[in-house]
Scaffold this motif. Structure first.
Motif, short mmCIF file in Angstrom:
data_model
loop_
_atom_site.label_atom_id
_atom_site.label_comp_id
_atom_site.label_asym_id
_atom_site.label_seq_id
_atom_site.Cartn_x
_atom_site.Cartn_y
_atom_site.Cartn_z
N THR A 551 0.84 -1.21 0.00
CA THR A 551 0.00 0.00 0.00
C THR A 551 0.87 1.25 0.00
O THR A 551 0.61 2.21 -0.75
N GLN A 555 0.96 4.11 -3.10
CA GLN A 555 0.50 5.48 -2.85
C GLN A 555 1.63 6.49 -2.70
O GLN A 555 1.37 7.68 -2.57
N HIS A 572 -2.31 2.77 -10.24
CA HIS A 572 -2.80 3.74 -9.26
C HIS A 572 -2.43 5.18 -9.66
O HIS A 572 -3.28 6.09 -9.58
N GLU A 586 -7.09 0.45 -3.82
CA GLU A 586 -7.09 0.18 -2.38
C GLU A 586 -7.05 -1.34 -2.22
O GLU A 586 -7.80 -2.06 -2.88
#
Length: 612
Positions: A551, A555, A572, A586
């Motif tokens: 994650t 991000q 992403h 997510e």
């Protein structure tokens, strides 16, 4: 000295008034008169309303107690009549006196007739009657109960007659408030209200007891259905106890001595002003049930009776405040024409400070205020032009980054896909390889999509379906796949090659690391202003530390070393660049169970080309 003070004080007030706006002067002149008039009117209205409210509350409380008492007495009278019917039943008298009981037929007829009387009473009043019991000193007893199976039924007749004979009751009828039923002993404790008749006395040759148990819940429901006040209760008071409609709150609990005084009162009706154990003033209104001399009392905190007084106070205060506000508005209107231009400019400057540049400073004024307004208008126009130039440069930079990221994904996908086809050819699976090539053709036809970088969800699903078909041919024993997406979102725009890298990760890092056959499921639905696509696999999953690591890598705005998952990070970033930073990927996973990758994009009723 006093004269100087007065003089200086008068000069100060005059100076203050001369410098004050007209709006302030009007308030100083008229508000004191207005406030005093309205406050006095409101005060007298409030006191009068509270007095009438208190009078009405006491009247309603008294009426409630009287009506409830009449209703309860009617129910008790009904039970009393049923007991009298049983007592006067010929079969009851025959069994009691042992008359004609030597003849079998007569004895059986008496038993049947008595049971019929029990059944008739119960069926006509089953909501009230819990059970019926009759016993005689000749050793015979009869009972009826429908709702339970007792462990034991019976009483010690001699003890009962001896105990109640000492009460001095000449009628022979006795009432018992709520109590645990010891006549019909059951596994679960039951509480009843009882009426019974003692026939004879300890010295009588013939004696017995006839008893009817009433359901405690029936009496409680009558009391509970009467709302005396938010914190008030109804209490059914008898010499042997008290039945409350609900427990009194701790601060409103009253002492046993007050209950005793009510029960001992010789007056059929009355009112008491008492205090709770926490010294709260309480209003008690009671009446007497003539049938059994029980007292029905309404116990209400005085604060409940006068609770509406606070509403009247609030309404009065609101009216006073409203009048003051209206007057203030009218008074300030005279000064508003002079201050409106400055207030307008001030408001617009505050909007600019908050970041809103779409404001206008244009005024009809031709004086100094007009010059100031024109200067502010020119300044805001210059700022807007500068910001638009910066925005255009950022948009150009974003498009360059978008193209660069897409060029990184396509070779990555093609390399893996061609490797799969080569592997099939090496294995001699020509038919499967042909099918895979056909699927790959369709895959690249959609992938090329006439140079478009944004396609519809429907096209993207067809794209990934071909990819899954290719992989399913290669790994036919490893996984199955399902695609279930709501039709309402199929028209929405999405970045090309969004789902394929996610599905690829699901196969290589999820399904292949799992023993046995797996499943990949793609679903999609609208959730408010967001369209949500989910790619689920029941593969190896990952632990919390690994999930957090991926994650963070996805991000992260910058690449630190080699990204943990290059494909997902690119997807992403592309989504964030196209739709905004609040959209993208997510992840959710449970080690050894599953992984879900959620793709969120904005929902719009418009077509794909609005976002290209």
């Amino acid at each position: 000295m006093m004269e100087k003070t007065s003089k200086y004080g008068g000069n100060y007030m005059t100076s203050f008034l001369s410098r004050s706006p007209i709006r302030i002067k009007l308030l100083i002149y008229f508000v004191p008169i207005l406030v005093s008039s309205v406050v006095l009117t409101g005060l007298f209205s409030y006191l009068s309303a509270v007095k009438q409210l208190e009078k009405n509350a006491y009247y309603l409380l008294n009426d409630t107690v009287e009506q409830t008492g009449t209703f309860l007495e009617d129910k008790f009278l009904t039970i009393f009549e049923q007991l009298v019917l049983i007592e006067n039943n010929n079969s009851f008298r025959n069994i009691l006196g042992n008359t004609s009981q030597a003849v079998d037929q007569q004895r059986y007829d008496d038993i049947i007739n008595l049971q019929k009387q029990f059944e008739e009473s119960y069926q006509n009043h089953f909501q009230m009657i819990d059970s019926i019991f009759v016993t005689f000193n000749n050793g015979r007893s009869f009972n009826l109960q429908k709702d339970f199976v007792p462990r034991h039924v019976g009483i010690n007749l001699k003890e009962w007659i001896a105990y109640y004979a000492r009460s001095g009751n000449t009628t022979g009828y006795y009432w018992l408030n709520q109590h645990v039923d010891h006549v019909f002993e059951t596994v679960e404790t039951r509480r009843v209200v009882s009426l019974f008749k003692i026939i004879g006395n300890p010295q009588s040759e013939v004696n017995g007891v006839a008893l009817i148990n009433m359901r405690e819940s029936y009496i409680l429901n009558i009391l509970r259905n009467v709302k005396v006040s938010p914190n008030g209760v109804l209490a059914l008071i008898s010499p042997d106890g008290v039945m409350y409609s609900k427990p009194l709150a701790g601060e409103y609990a009253i002492s046993d001595s007050i209950i005793h005084n009510i029960q001992q009162s010789a007056e059929a009706q009355g009112s008491l002003q008492e205090y709770s154990t926490d010294n709260k003033p309480m209003m008690i209104r009671y009446t007497t049930l003539s049938l059994n001399q029980w007292k029905l009392a309404a116990i209400v905190p005085e604060s409940d009776i006068l609770s509406n007084a606070s509403q009247i106070k609030s309404i009065t205060f609101s009216i006073v405040l409203l009048i003051l506000v209206v007057f203030s508005v009218v008074a300030t209107l005279f000064a508003s024409s002079l201050t409106n231009p400055i207030r307008f400019l001030s408001k617009q400057v505050k909007s600019v400070i908050q970041g809103n540049l779409n404001v206008s400073f244009r005024l009809k004024e031709q004086n100094e205020i007009g010059v100031l307004a024109n200067g502010l208008e020119s300044l805001v126009d210059s700022v807007q032009q500068l910001l638009q130039k910066v925005k255009d440069e950022q948009e150009h930079k974003r498009q360059i980054e978008l193209l660069a990221l897409q060029s990184q994904i396509q070779p990555h996908f093609l390399y893996n896909t061609m490797g799969s086809i080569k592997h099939l050819i090496d294995l001699g699976e020509k038919e499967k390889a042909s099918t895979m090539v056909s699927a790959l053709t369709h895959f690249f036809r959609i992938g090329i999509s006439k140079g478009r970088e944004v396609i519809s969800i429907q096209e993207e699903l067809e794209h990934v379906r071909n990819y899954l078909l290719i992989q399913n041919i290669r790994y036919s024993k490893d996984f199955e796949f399902e695609i279930e997406v709501e039709e309402s979102i199929l028209h929405l725009p999405i970045m090309k090659l969004t789902l394929q890298p996610i599905v690829e990760n699901a196969i290589y890092h999820g399904i292949k690391n799992k023993a046995g056959r797996g499943i990949i499921r793609i679903t999609g639905a609208r959730q408010g202003d967001v369209a949500l696509l989910q790619v689920f696999d029941d593969g190896a999953g990952m632990d919390g530390e690994r999930l957090q690591q991926i994650t963070d890598s996805i991000q992260s705005p910058t690449v630190k070393g080699v990204p943990v998952t290059f494909g997902l990070r690119n997807v992403h970033l592309r989504l964030a660049l196209q739709f905004g930073c609040s959209y993208g990927l997510e992840l959710e996973s449970q080690e050894g169970e599953y992984t879900i990758v959620k793709v969120s994009i904005p929902y719009t009723s418009r077509g794909t080309h609005d976002h290209v």
